[in-house]
Design a protein around this motif. Structure first.
Motif, mmCIF file in Angstrom:
data_model
loop_
_atom_site.group_PDB
_atom_site.id
_atom_site.type_symbol
_atom_site.label_atom_id
_atom_site.label_comp_id
_atom_site.label_asym_id
_atom_site.label_seq_id
_atom_site.Cartn_x
_atom_site.Cartn_y
_atom_site.Cartn_z
ATOM 1 N N ASP A 163 7.585 3.528 -5.729
ATOM 2 C CA ASP A 163 8.964 3.284 -5.302
ATOM 3 C C ASP A 163 9.271 1.787 -5.310
ATOM 4 N N ARG A 164 8.338 0.967 -4.818
ATOM 5 C CA ARG A 164 8.546 -0.494 -4.807
ATOM 6 C C ARG A 164 8.707 -1.049 -6.215
ATOM 7 N N PHE A 165 8.059 -0.427 -7.194
ATOM 8 C CA PHE A 165 8.134 -0.913 -8.569
ATOM 9 C C PHE A 165 9.252 -0.261 -9.374
ATOM 10 N N GLY A 166 10.137 0.453 -8.694
ATOM 11 C CA GLY A 166 11.340 0.968 -9.345
ATOM 12 C C GLY A 166 11.198 2.282 -10.072
ATOM 13 N N ALA A 167 10.104 2.991 -9.855
ATOM 14 C CA ALA A 167 9.949 4.302 -10.492
ATOM 15 C C ALA A 167 10.968 5.266 -9.890
ATOM 16 N N GLU A 168 11.459 6.159 -10.725
ATOM 17 C CA GLU A 168 12.443 7.153 -10.287
ATOM 18 C C GLU A 168 11.804 8.532 -10.294
ATOM 19 N N GLN A 169 11.877 9.214 -9.141
ATOM 20 C CA GLN A 169 11.350 10.578 -9.083
ATOM 21 C C GLN A 169 12.275 11.483 -9.874
ATOM 22 N N ILE A 170 11.682 12.263 -10.802
ATOM 23 C CA ILE A 170 12.515 13.129 -11.641
ATOM 24 C C ILE A 170 12.231 14.608 -11.449
ATOM 25 N N ALA A 171 11.145 14.948 -10.758
ATOM 26 C CA ALA A 171 10.841 16.375 -10.570
ATOM 27 C C ALA A 171 9.754 16.552 -9.520
ATOM 28 N N GLU A 172 9.681 17.775 -9.020
ATOM 29 C CA GLU A 172 8.565 18.222 -8.193
ATOM 30 C C GLU A 172 7.864 19.322 -8.980
ATOM 31 N N VAL A 173 6.544 19.266 -9.032
ATOM 32 C CA VAL A 173 5.777 20.246 -9.785
ATOM 33 C C VAL A 173 4.576 20.684 -8.959
ATOM 34 N N GLY B 175 -3.832 -4.345 -1.492
ATOM 35 C CA GLY B 175 -2.918 -5.155 -0.699
ATOM 36 C C GLY B 175 -2.765 -6.587 -1.156
ATOM 37 N N VAL B 176 -3.305 -6.923 -2.326
ATOM 38 C CA VAL B 176 -3.197 -8.295 -2.824
ATOM 39 C C VAL B 176 -2.439 -8.367 -4.151
ATOM 40 N N GLY B 177 -1.839 -7.252 -4.566
ATOM 41 C CA GLY B 177 -1.000 -7.260 -5.759
ATOM 42 C C GLY B 177 -1.637 -6.777 -7.040
ATOM 43 N N LEU B 178 -2.904 -6.422 -7.014
ATOM 44 C CA LEU B 178 -3.570 -6.021 -8.251
ATOM 45 C C LEU B 178 -2.996 -4.744 -8.849
ATOM 46 N N ALA B 179 -2.666 -3.769 -8.028
ATOM 47 C CA ALA B 179 -2.081 -2.525 -8.557
ATOM 48 C C ALA B 179 -0.765 -2.839 -9.263
ATOM 49 N N GLY B 180 0.022 -3.717 -8.694
ATOM 50 C CA GLY B 180 1.281 -4.114 -9.326
ATOM 51 C C GLY B 180 1.064 -4.779 -10.664
ATOM 52 N N PHE B 181 0.054 -5.633 -10.745
ATOM 53 C CA PHE B 181 -0.224 -6.288 -12.027
ATOM 54 C C PHE B 181 -0.726 -5.294 -13.070
ATOM 55 N N LEU B 182 -1.505 -4.294 -12.641
ATOM 56 C CA LEU B 182 -1.922 -3.250 -13.576
ATOM 57 C C LEU B 182 -0.698 -2.499 -14.108
ATOM 58 N N ILE B 183 0.215 -2.149 -13.211
ATOM 59 C CA ILE B 183 1.430 -1.439 -13.626
ATOM 60 C C ILE B 183 2.265 -2.301 -14.561
ATOM 61 N N LEU B 184 2.402 -3.575 -14.251
ATOM 62 C CA LEU B 184 3.195 -4.462 -15.122
ATOM 63 C C LEU B 184 2.584 -4.578 -16.514
ATOM 64 N N ALA B 185 1.265 -4.683 -16.602
ATOM 65 C CA ALA B 185 0.611 -4.761 -17.916
ATOM 66 C C ALA B 185 0.876 -3.485 -18.711
ATOM 67 N N LYS C 18 0.620 14.269 -1.566
ATOM 68 C CA LYS C 18 -0.154 13.818 -0.412
ATOM 69 C C LYS C 18 -0.447 12.315 -0.453
ATOM 70 N N ASP C 19 -0.300 11.683 -1.606
ATOM 71 C CA ASP C 19 -0.702 10.286 -1.784
ATOM 72 C C ASP C 19 0.437 9.331 -1.431
ATOM 73 N N ALA C 20 0.723 9.225 -0.125
ATOM 74 C CA ALA C 20 1.865 8.445 0.358
ATOM 75 C C ALA C 20 1.799 6.976 -0.042
ATOM 76 N N ALA C 21 0.622 6.367 -0.011
ATOM 77 C CA ALA C 21 0.520 4.948 -0.372
ATOM 78 C C ALA C 21 0.866 4.733 -1.845
ATOM 79 N N ALA C 22 0.414 5.632 -2.711
ATOM 80 C CA ALA C 22 0.743 5.515 -4.136
ATOM 81 C C ALA C 22 2.242 5.698 -4.355
ATOM 82 N N ILE C 23 2.822 6.666 -3.681
ATOM 83 C CA ILE C 23 4.264 6.907 -3.812
ATOM 84 C C ILE C 23 5.043 5.673 -3.377
ATOM 85 N N HIS C 24 4.634 5.059 -2.281
ATOM 86 C CA HIS C 24 5.295 3.839 -1.800
ATOM 87 C C HIS C 24 5.186 2.727 -2.852
ATOM 88 N N LEU C 25 4.031 2.585 -3.459
ATOM 89 C CA LEU C 25 3.836 1.579 -4.513
ATOM 90 C C LEU C 25 4.792 1.840 -5.677
#
Length: 177
Positions: free
Chosen positions: A143-153, A105-115, A134-141
């Motif tokens: 989505d916020r960073f602009g990832a596009e869902q391309i498939a369900e597997v 909740g302090v932005g570290l995951a976002g900085f990891l993704i940006l790197a 099942k990982d709703a919090a990760a999916i929300h993260l």
């Protein structure tokens, strides 16, 4: 009270023991990774690693992410190739992203993704990855960073176990022209 010092840097070998302990806490808290963590350090050292980054708080590793060479059998690689007709050499896979629950909740995951995304851009790769549905919090993260869902597997692991998963890709950055 002073703010903790937070940063992201390339992972170092000395980070691995602490990250292995963090991974065990994450698994107990979130059930990630679904495969479990019988040997957390081995799980962190991916055989197709391109590069990994560590989130640091006050000089202590609290999380990480890894960019790997895509393999034809990767769920995310197969879905991206089916969708685009591209080659496995056009992509790299984001994985092993986790943060200690006490440092979210302090932005570290976002900085990891940006790197990770910056490095993928430098090596001219599109970033693809999968996430358990099942990982709703990760999916929300993502989505916020602009990832596009391309498939369900269906993710297969263990002794015939399965878990619904979503495949995402980060779009290529748009360069000013």
């Amino acid at each position: 009270m002073t703010e903790p010092e937070r940063t992201v840097r390339e992972r170092q070998d000395g980070d691995l023991p602490v990250l292995a302990a963090v991974l065990e806490r994450v698994h107990a808290h979130d059930g990630y990774p679904v495969e479990g963590v019988a040997d957390p350090r081995a799980w962190l050292e991916h055989s197709h690693e391109i590069r990994s980054w560590t989130a640091i708080v006050d000089h202590v590793p609290v999380g990480q992410v890894t960019l790997t060479e895509a393999q034809p059998e990767d769920d995310a690689a197969r879905a991206w190739i089916e969708r685009t007709g591209g080659s496995v050499t056009d992509i790299a896979v984001m994985g092993r992203l986790f943060l200690d629950p006490d440092h979210r909740g302090v932005g570290l995951a976002g900085f990891l993704i940006l790197a990770l995304r910056h490095h993928a851009q430098v090596i001219s790769r599109t970033v693809v990855f999968d996430v358990m549905a099942k990982d709703a919090a990760a999916i929300h993260l993502y989505d916020r960073f602009g990832a596009e869902q391309i498939a369900e597997v269906t993710h297969h692991f263990g002794d015939g176990r399965t878990e619904p998963a979503l495949v995402y890709a980060f779009p290529a950055p748009k360069l000013a022209g």
